[in-house]
Write an enzyme that holds these catalytic residues in place. Structure first.
Site, PDB file in Angstrom:
ATOM      1  N   PHE A   1       0.847  -1.183   0.000  1.00 44.25           N
ATOM      2  CA  PHE A   1       0.000   0.000   0.000  1.00 44.25           C
ATOM      3  C   PHE A   1       0.889   1.242   0.000  1.00 44.25           C
ATOM      4  CE2 PHE A   1      -2.305  -3.447   1.955  1.00 44.25           C
ATOM      5  CZ  PHE A   1      -3.570  -3.360   1.392  1.00 44.25           C
TER       6      PHE A   1
ATOM      7  N   LEU B   1       2.422  -1.568   4.466  1.00 49.03           N
ATOM      8  CA  LEU B   1       2.201  -0.144   4.278  1.00 49.03           C
ATOM      9  C   LEU B   1       3.549   0.509   4.050  1.00 49.03           C
ATOM     10  CD1 LEU B   1      -0.200   0.589   7.283  1.00 49.03           C
ATOM     11  CD2 LEU B   1      -0.823  -0.022   4.934  1.00 49.03           C
ATOM     12  N   CYS B   2       3.681   1.279   2.969  1.00 48.59           N
ATOM     13  CA  CYS B   2       4.915   2.026   2.743  1.00 48.59           C
ATOM     14  C   CYS B   2       5.163   2.895   3.970  1.00 48.59           C
ATOM     15  CB  CYS B   2       4.774   2.892   1.497  1.00 48.59           C
ATOM     16  SG  CYS B   2       6.144   4.035   1.269  1.00 48.59           S
ATOM     17  N   ILE B   3       6.311   2.748   4.580  1.00 49.62           N
ATOM     18  CA  ILE B   3       6.576   3.440   5.833  1.00 49.62           C
ATOM     19  C   ILE B   3       6.537   4.958   5.666  1.00 49.62           C
ATOM     20  CG2 ILE B   3       9.097   3.288   5.616  1.00 49.62           C
ATOM     21  CD1 ILE B   3       9.079   2.844   8.741  1.00 49.62           C
TER      22      ILE B   3
ATOM     23  N   ALA C   1       2.877   5.999   5.216  1.00 50.47           N
ATOM     24  CA  ALA C   1       2.133   5.834   6.468  1.00 50.47           C
ATOM     25  C   ALA C   1       2.515   6.897   7.504  1.00 50.47           C
ATOM     26  CB  ALA C   1       2.357   4.437   7.035  1.00 50.47           C
TER      27      ALA C   1
END
Length: 131
Positions: free
Chosen positions: A39, A77-79, A82
């Site tokens: 994501f 989730l792409c850090i 996010a």
């Protein structure tokens, strides 16, 4: 066939995230393997713990979590995506001195290297955007 998905659409802003979930669900029903769902950008909002949708809309975050339990796929989730949306796991919450995690426990934070890995190690990487 081993599949991975890239989701760049927010859960309630367009049909992109819904299309991704329906695609994943159908692929699993046909016997395909779902390896990872990454994501990115607004798509990171799919993993929020704090979303409380109206009862007639259903909880899209929980729907991804159920799919993850059923398939064993990773929900990443792409850090960077996010963090800039205030979404933290327990490690990042502690690091930034926040009160607690704000992502659903079925999701993990990870870097773009995991997207590259998904592309390299899957037969197909299917992208779902916000449009």
């Amino acid at each position: 066939m081993k599949l991975s998905l890239l989701v760049m659409a927010a859960p309630y802003a367009s049909g992109g995230a819904d299309s991704a979930w329906h695609y994943a669900d159908a692929a699993l029903a046909l016997g395909h393997e779902l390896s990872r769902v990454f994501f990115y950008d607004e798509g990171a909002l799919n993993g929020t713990l704090s979303s409380v949708p109206p009862q007639d809309e259903g909880n899209r975050t929980e729907r991804w979590a159920v799919l993850q339990q059923r398939s064993g796929c990773e929900l990443i989730l792409c850090i960077a995506s996010a963090l800039k949306r205030g979404m933290l796991d327990s490690t990042e919450a502690e690091r930034y001195e926040q009160s607690g995690a704000t992502i659903h426990p079925a999701f993990e934070l990870g870097g773009l290297g995991l997207l590259v890995d998904a592309s390299a190690n899957s037969d197909r990487l299917i992208t779902f955007g916000p449009g």
